[in-house]
Design a protein around this motif. Structure first.
Motif, short mmCIF file in Angstrom:
data_model
loop_
_atom_site.label_atom_id
_atom_site.label_comp_id
_atom_site.label_asym_id
_atom_site.label_seq_id
_atom_site.Cartn_x
_atom_site.Cartn_y
_atom_site.Cartn_z
N LEU A 1 0.83 -1.20 0.00
CA LEU A 1 0.00 0.00 0.00
C LEU A 1 0.86 1.26 0.00
O LEU A 1 0.48 2.27 -0.59
N VAL A 2 2.03 1.19 0.65
CA VAL A 2 2.98 2.30 0.52
C VAL A 2 3.42 2.42 -0.93
O VAL A 2 3.50 3.52 -1.49
N GLN A 3 3.71 1.29 -1.56
CA GLN A 3 4.11 1.27 -2.96
C GLN A 3 3.01 1.82 -3.85
O GLN A 3 3.28 2.62 -4.77
N ALA A 4 1.77 1.43 -3.59
CA ALA A 4 0.65 1.94 -4.40
C ALA A 4 0.55 3.45 -4.28
O ALA A 4 0.37 4.16 -5.28
N SER A 5 0.68 3.97 -3.08
CA SER A 5 0.64 5.42 -2.88
C SER A 5 1.72 6.12 -3.68
O SER A 5 1.48 7.11 -4.38
N ALA A 6 2.94 5.59 -3.58
CA ALA A 6 4.07 6.21 -4.29
C ALA A 6 3.86 6.18 -5.80
O ALA A 6 4.14 7.17 -6.49
N LEU A 7 3.37 5.07 -6.33
CA LEU A 7 3.19 4.95 -7.77
C LEU A 7 2.07 5.84 -8.29
O LEU A 7 2.19 6.46 -9.36
N ILE A 8 0.97 5.92 -7.55
CA ILE A 8 -0.14 6.78 -7.97
C ILE A 8 0.31 8.22 -8.04
O ILE A 8 0.04 8.95 -9.01
N HIS A 9 1.01 8.67 -7.00
CA HIS A 9 1.51 10.05 -6.99
C HIS A 9 2.59 10.26 -8.04
O HIS A 9 2.65 11.32 -8.68
N ASP A 10 3.47 9.28 -8.21
CA ASP A 10 4.55 9.38 -9.19
C ASP A 10 3.98 9.52 -10.60
O ASP A 10 4.44 10.36 -11.40
N ASP A 11 2.98 8.72 -10.93
CA ASP A 11 2.36 8.80 -12.25
C ASP A 11 1.73 10.17 -12.48
O ASP A 11 1.80 10.72 -13.59
N LEU A 12 1.12 10.71 -11.45
CA LEU A 12 0.51 12.03 -11.58
C LEU A 12 1.57 13.10 -11.83
O LEU A 12 1.45 13.92 -12.74
#
Length: 356
Positions: A83-94
């Motif tokens: 879930l930490v990874q998901a947060s980072a990836l969602i923000h990174d893609d944005l």
């Protein structure tokens, strides 16, 4: 040969823990408002679709290596890292304005499309951006909830909490350093290394290992060995990611070819090219790097510049050197469980070759 991520049935157990948690959170969201089904759907699909589960694997085998006994509760606890990874990836893609992730629309694009299809008022792109910020934040909040609802003994969780908190701080400020580096155009190898270390390296390998060690109550000597192994390996992992971001096959990476070039990523690979190039080619690299309209021919030209100046070879040498440092640190340590040591050695190879 069985993948190191499949040992102890780890990947399906992590998937099961995440699915159960997200199903429970779906019920909670729907009690607030039925429209939040869109949020539940998006996070379930993002978290459960693909993903190597590499961070839970390092945490789990770090725990086992330090003498920890297998349990579903521990597997659930280390699943919080996804879930930490998901947060980072969602923000990174944005922040990178990426259109896709794992071959599917990125979260901000997904919600922009939802806005457009529904014919809602206002700007569809702005709505998608806002949704991605909030879903990334929600994933980070839920990472804490999953860790603390895992069923692991509270005394063990108390030891692990400082590691978990430090990791989330490091990945967040590492992301800021990445954004800042793109804005300032800093092409130094020193800056590229620091960004790689804090944006990805520490939270991919070192901190998960230390989280597992803390859950097991490991002595400081084991934690020190894990840092000696995890930090260089994590940096090698990020450098491999940088190479794939320029030279990778979209069918394997799930992102368009050369996306890092369009985004203007100031990676070690780019810094090595900048250091090796003459004035004319350096100017060409700088003029094209970060151009969102860069076409396939432009990508191929920049690839040729980076490859021909020796930057790709230098980066590959750096990956090999860092991996060697990691393996040496692990093999020098005699305190680890034999099976866990063997799996960690396999994970090192898998992480840097992307065989998982």
């Amino acid at each position: 040969m069985t993948s190191p991520l499949e040992r102890a049935g780890l990947r399906p157990r992590v998937d099961k823990a995440l699915a159960a948690f997200l199903a429970d959170r779906r019920v909670r969201l729907l009690t607030i408002d039925g429209v939040l089904a869109d949020v539940a759907d998006a996070l379930e699909e993002f978290v459960l679709r693909g993903g190597k589960r590499l961070r839970p694997a390092f945490a789990y085998w770090g725990y086992r290596g330090a003498g920890g006994v297998d349990s579903d509760q521990v597997v659930t606890a280390v699943s919080a890292l996804e879930l930490v990874q998901a947060s980072a990836l969602i923000h990174d893609d944005l922040m990178d304005r990426s259109d896709t992730r794992r071959g599917e629309p990125s979260v901000h694009r997904r919600f922009a499309a939802r806005h457009a299809e529904a014919g809602w008022g206002g700007d569809a792109s702005g709505f998608g951006d806002n949704a991605a910020v909030l879903l990334g934040d929600l994933a980070l909040v839920w990472s804490d909830e999953l860790l603390y609802s895992s069923g692991v003994d509270l005394a063990d969780l108390a030891r692990a909490r400082p590691v978990f908190d430090a990791m989330r701080t490091e990945v967040t400020v590492g992301q800021y350093l990445d954004v800042l580096t793109q804005a300032t155009g800093d092409t130094s190898l020193e800056r590229a290394g620091k960004v790689a270390r804090y944006k990805s390296a520490k939270y991919t390998v070192e901190r998960p290992l230390l989280l597992g060690a803390a859950l097991a109550g490991a002595p400081e000597s084991v934690s020190a060995a894990y840092s000696g192994y995890g930090l260089p390996l994590g940096e090698a992992f990020q450098l491999r990611d940088d190479v794939l971001g320029v030279f990778g096959d979209p069918a394997q990476t799930g992102k368009p070819a050369g996306d890092d070039l369009r985004e203007g990523k100031r990676t070690y690979l780019v810094a090595a090219a900048h250091a090796a190039l003459g004035p004319a080619e350096r100017d060409e690299l700088e003029s094209r790097l970060g151009d969102p309209e860069l076409d396939d021919a432009g990508v191929e030209r920049l690839r040729a510049i980076i490859r021909d100046c020796g930057a790709l070879a230098r980066t590959e040498e750096r990956i090999s050197s860092l991996t060697g440092q990691a393996l040496a640190a692990l093999t020098r340590t005699e305190e680890l469980d034999t099976e866990a040591r063997a799996v960690l050695l396999e994970l090192a190879d898998a992480a840097t070759r992307r065989a998982v």
